[in-house]
Design an enzyme around this catalytic site. Structure first.
Site, PDB file in Angstrom:
ATOM      1  N   ARG A   1       0.851  -1.186   0.000  1.00 40.93           N
ATOM      2  CA  ARG A   1       0.000   0.000   0.000  1.00 40.93           C
ATOM      3  C   ARG A   1       0.888   1.238   0.000  1.00 40.93           C
ATOM      4  NH1 ARG A   1      -5.312   1.466   1.638  1.00 40.93           N
ATOM      5  NH2 ARG A   1      -5.759  -0.762   1.922  1.00 40.93           N
TER       6      ARG A   1
ATOM      7  N   SER B   1       0.966   5.783  -1.309  1.00 36.88           N
ATOM      8  CA  SER B   1       0.161   6.998  -1.377  1.00 36.88           C
ATOM      9  C   SER B   1      -0.729   7.028  -2.611  1.00 36.88           C
ATOM     10  CB  SER B   1       1.080   8.224  -1.376  1.00 36.88           C
ATOM     11  OG  SER B   1       2.013   8.155  -2.448  1.00 36.88           O
ATOM     12  N   TYR B   2      -0.412   6.194  -3.624  1.00 36.40           N
ATOM     13  CA  TYR B   2      -1.184   6.222  -4.861  1.00 36.40           C
ATOM     14  C   TYR B   2      -2.166   5.067  -5.007  1.00 36.40           C
ATOM     15  CZ  TYR B   2       2.059   9.828  -6.407  1.00 36.40           C
ATOM     16  OH  TYR B   2       2.794  10.980  -6.510  1.00 36.40           O
ATOM     17  N   GLY B   3      -1.927   3.965  -4.323  1.00 33.76           N
ATOM     18  CA  GLY B   3      -2.834   2.843  -4.513  1.00 33.76           C
ATOM     19  C   GLY B   3      -2.495   1.650  -3.648  1.00 33.76           C
ATOM     20  N   VAL B   4      -3.185   0.551  -3.951  1.00 27.77           N
ATOM     21  CA  VAL B   4      -3.044  -0.689  -3.192  1.00 27.77           C
ATOM     22  C   VAL B   4      -2.722  -1.820  -4.167  1.00 27.77           C
ATOM     23  CG1 VAL B   4      -4.153  -2.269  -1.570  1.00 27.77           C
ATOM     24  CG2 VAL B   4      -4.799   0.151  -1.582  1.00 27.77           C
ATOM     25  N   VAL B   5      -1.842  -2.733  -3.748  1.00 26.45           N
ATOM     26  CA  VAL B   5      -1.489  -3.888  -4.573  1.00 26.45           C
ATOM     27  C   VAL B   5      -1.961  -5.154  -3.876  1.00 26.45           C
ATOM     28  CG1 VAL B   5       0.364  -5.186  -5.684  1.00 26.45           C
ATOM     29  CG2 VAL B   5       0.531  -2.693  -5.494  1.00 26.45           C
TER      30      VAL B   5
ATOM     31  N   ASP C   1      12.634   6.918 -12.589  1.00 27.98           N
ATOM     32  CA  ASP C   1      12.613   6.684 -11.140  1.00 27.98           C
ATOM     33  C   ASP C   1      13.212   5.320 -10.802  1.00 27.98           C
ATOM     34  OD1 ASP C   1      12.165   7.420  -8.517  1.00 27.98           O
ATOM     35  OD2 ASP C   1      10.101   6.695  -8.472  1.00 27.98           O
TER      36      ASP C   1
END
Length: 341
Positions: free
Chosen positions: A16, A18-22, A164
């Site tokens: 998890r 800041s942009y999403g969940v895996v 990145d």
């Protein structure tokens, strides 16, 4: 996952940010494990990150063993969902593109937008955690640097600048290790900051043309950013610098502690008094600065030391491109058995 409930079963959350969940998931029909990333498109920043990842991964026409593979991407708005395709003209997709371009939400904020990415499942965590939990190994170092060199050459050949590269964005797949290989497979992942340069008027048949695509958005993670990225005028050679930071840190097990997370991270840097300064920032201030290579070992193979110095040159023109880098890494690994001493 609205449109694919019959196709995938979510097993557990594995990450998890800041942009999403895996999630770890399985394909119901085959039982194959996949990773499903859910990104909520509730801000222009999230939308841009999700679209960049989709554009980069969907632009690749072939697979590479060391680059994460996108199986499919599903765009969901409330109960409506559809599979995304590159260059789609659907209203859902165009609303997200407009949001990204304008930098403000252009759709009904009451609607819940999500992008679901179905990708390779990597069961070994990330490169940072993998290496720091084990004793240094020449075989592992050799395998990893060859895999990373191959992956970067593949991305640049496909006109993709990652922007990145860092150990946290390189995943480990232990379950898909090629037969006879004692080392795990690396997967370069997290393309949220990537840039696809093929639409910039360059000749896609010219392998090195990605190095003529100039970018101006300063982005990435500071300890892996090239000097010219800090200035805001750079090309794909910035990826070479980032990989140089990673390889140098891997070979000598150079680490630092992230101030915000207090996490130990692989990464080379410059010591200034009690402070540590990112290499790129230090070289921007003093382009003629001599890097102390090796920093911790008593000695280092001359070919390896020279290659790292070139990768970390303050002048991007003095760095090898990804195609030369791949060949030189193979040459060092195959011909100079003492490269890691």
């Amino acid at each position: 996952m609205v449109s694919s409930q019959a196709k995938y079963e979510l097993i557990q959350e594995v990450g998890r940010g800041s942009y999403g969940v895996v999630y770890e998931a399985v394909v119901r029909q085959t039982g194959a494990r996949v990773a499903v990333e859910k990104i909520r498109c509730h801000s222009p920043e999230n939308v841009e990150l999700a679209l960049r990842e989709f554009w980069a991964l969907s632009s690749i026409q072939s697979q590479h063993p060391n680059v994460i593979h996108l199986e499919e991407c599903v765009l969901q708005r409330d109960a409506l969902a559809q599979r995304m395709s590159h260059g789609s003209s659907s209203s859902l997709y165009l609303e997200l593109v407009e949001t990204s371009l304008k930098g403000e939400i252009t759709f009904d904020p009451c609607c819940a937008y999500y992008m679901w990415f179905v990708m390779d499942f990597c069961d070994g965590g990330d490169m940072n955690a993998y290496l720091l939990s084990r004793k240094p190994s020449r075989k592992t170092n050799t395998s990893f640097m060859l895999q990373l060199g191959s992956a970067l050459a593949f991305l640049h050949r496909n006109q993709i600048i990652h922007r990145d590269l860092k150990p946290d964005n390189i995943l480990i797949s232990q379950g898909r290790t090629p037969a006879g290989s004692p080392e795990p497979t690396l997967k370069v992942a997290d393309f949220g900051l990537s840039k696809v340069c093929s639409g910039s008027g360059l000749n896609p048949e010219e392998p090195a043309s990605v190095n003529k695509c100039f970018l101006s958005t300063a982005c990435g993670t500071d300890f892996y950013m090239a000097p010219e990225v800090w200035e805001g005028h750079y090309t794909a050679k910035a990826d070479i610098f980032a990989l140089g930071v990673i390889i140098w840190a891997m070979v000598e097990r150079i680490t630092f502690v992230d101030v915000e997370t207090q996490k130990e991270l692989l990464g080379s840097y410059v010591q200034q008094g009690e402070d540590i300064v990112p290499l790129g920032e230090a070289l921007l201030e003093n382009p003629k600065m001599e890097l102390n290579i090796p920093a911790r070992k008593k000695s280092m193979n001359a070919s390896m030391k020279q290659l790292i110095r070139e990768m970390l040159s303050a002048n991007p023109q003095e760095r090898p491109d990804a195609f030369e880098l791949e060949l030189r890494l193979v040459r060092i690994a195959c011909r100079e058995l003492d490269w890691d001493t």
